[in-house]
Motif scaffolding. Sequence first.
Motif, PDB file in Angstrom:
ATOM      1  N   THR A   1       0.834  -1.068  -0.144  1.00 32.13           N
ATOM      2  CA  THR A   1       0.103   0.091  -0.129  1.00 32.13           C
ATOM      3  C   THR A   1       0.973   1.167  -0.080  1.00 32.13           C
ATOM      4  O   THR A   1       0.416   2.220  -0.488  1.00 32.13           O
ATOM      5  N   GLY A   2       2.014   1.052   0.438  1.00 27.67           N
ATOM      6  CA  GLY A   2       2.869   2.347   0.716  1.00 27.67           C
ATOM      7  C   GLY A   2       2.797   3.055   1.751  1.00 27.67           C
ATOM      8  O   GLY A   2       3.216   4.220   2.115  1.00 27.67           O
ATOM      9  N   VAL A   3       1.633   2.444   2.815  1.00 27.50           N
ATOM     10  CA  VAL A   3       1.231   2.957   3.921  1.00 27.50           C
ATOM     11  C   VAL A   3       1.814   2.407   5.038  1.00 27.50           C
ATOM     12  O   VAL A   3       1.379   1.412   5.339  1.00 27.50           O
ATOM     13  N   ILE A   4       2.826   3.060   5.783  1.00 22.97           N
ATOM     14  CA  ILE A   4       3.290   2.331   6.847  1.00 22.97           C
ATOM     15  C   ILE A   4       3.309   3.309   8.034  1.00 22.97           C
ATOM     16  O   ILE A   4       3.875   4.079   8.282  1.00 22.97           O
ATOM     17  N   ASN A   5       2.400   3.021   9.072  1.00 27.18           N
ATOM     18  CA  ASN A   5       1.994   3.887  10.085  1.00 27.18           C
ATOM     19  C   ASN A   5       3.128   3.394  11.371  1.00 27.18           C
ATOM     20  O   ASN A   5       2.790   2.202  11.712  1.00 27.18           O
ATOM     21  N   VAL A   6       3.732   4.098  12.061  1.00 25.75           N
ATOM     22  CA  VAL A   6       4.490   3.932  13.289  1.00 25.75           C
ATOM     23  C   VAL A   6       3.559   4.078  14.397  1.00 25.75           C
ATOM     24  O   VAL A   6       3.429   5.651  14.656  1.00 25.75           O
ATOM     25  N   ILE A   7       2.908   3.411  15.028  1.00 22.23           N
ATOM     26  CA  ILE A   7       1.968   3.596  15.989  1.00 22.23           C
ATOM     27  C   ILE A   7       2.180   3.407  17.399  1.00 22.23           C
ATOM     28  O   ILE A   7       3.103   2.503  17.797  1.00 22.23           O
ATOM     29  N   GLU A   8       1.334   3.778  18.221  1.00 17.89           N
ATOM     30  CA  GLU A   8       1.465   3.792  19.955  1.00 17.89           C
ATOM     31  C   GLU A   8       0.326   3.156  20.564  1.00 17.89           C
ATOM     32  O   GLU A   8       0.258   2.742  21.514  1.00 17.89           O
ATOM     33  N   GLY A   9      -0.700   3.104  19.506  1.00 19.57           N
ATOM     34  CA  GLY A   9      -1.882   2.571  19.984  1.00 19.57           C
ATOM     35  C   GLY A   9      -1.966   1.149  19.787  1.00 19.57           C
ATOM     36  O   GLY A   9      -0.923   0.575  19.307  1.00 19.57           O
ATOM     37  N   GLU A  10      -3.275   0.349  19.575  1.00 20.15           N
ATOM     38  CA  GLU A  10      -3.559  -0.942  18.927  1.00 20.15           C
ATOM     39  C   GLU A  10      -3.381  -1.125  17.472  1.00 20.15           C
ATOM     40  O   GLU A  10      -3.639  -0.013  16.766  1.00 20.15           O
TER      41      GLU A  10
END
Length: 288
Positions: A226-235
């Motif tokens: 997708t080219g979408v890579i979120n670095v997250i702190e939630g679930e």
Amino acid sequence: PLYQPKYHLLTAPLSMKNHSVLLAVTLLGSTNAFVSPQARSTSTTALDATIAVFGASGLTAQECVYQGLKEGDKIVGLTRNPSKVVIPKGSGGADADKSLSDPNLTMIGGDVTNPADVAKVFENDIDGVIVALGGKTSDVGDSMLTDGTKNIMAAMKENNVKRMAVVTSIGAGDSKDQAPFAFKMLMMTVMKKIFTDKNNQEAAVKASGLEYCIVRPGGLTVEPPTGVINVIEGEAGSIPRADVAQFCLEAVKDADFPYVGKTPCISSVGGTSWVKDRSGAARGEMPK
């Protein structure tokens, strides 16, 4: 820097109602392990690098191999099953599942728990390492991830290789609270042995003194990137293996990668995120 990725940090929890089963099936069926990035130079690695991929026949590792070759890198892979290294479903399109061969690909048959097999990889001039080991504990043993990773890191130090990316999972280490409740229950029951090994593996990587990035993806899919890579702190939500592979390749190739020495949890669900700079300038090309 040769690469100029951008990241989007999400602090709000993402809904995981539909991902608990996905995560369980992914990890029980094909546990993709830790990955760490390494580099021979403290300044920058080459745009076209020589990258070692351990567990090369696994679904995420195949994406690392295939995408690396497409980017012009040389790939040296280690797997118990070289014949199972094929073009991946996510990035491979119509060629998916066909045999993967390339002049820049060296595939070595061997066991990561055997130091002699690991040493064969480093007979090549390696710039960076991706560790994407997998398998059920009933097939590969209770400590394969930890033992294999320790062998890899010992060989890295012997050969002055510093950067590595290690793929583990959401829920490993201090990310327990980023897993949904149902998945936490599985982690404490049917997946307990897997996560004990993952936790020990992460601890060994953190204590190694190497330039590591421990990558903790959410629910893995074999969808196109997708080219979408979120670095997250939630679930965490889901993420295609193809996107995980891109993140790992950047982790070992970019001297200024922002998550070296860190344990990012990544997901493709929600928001915008990490976008690779594919401009000519990023490749060092002069304007015409």
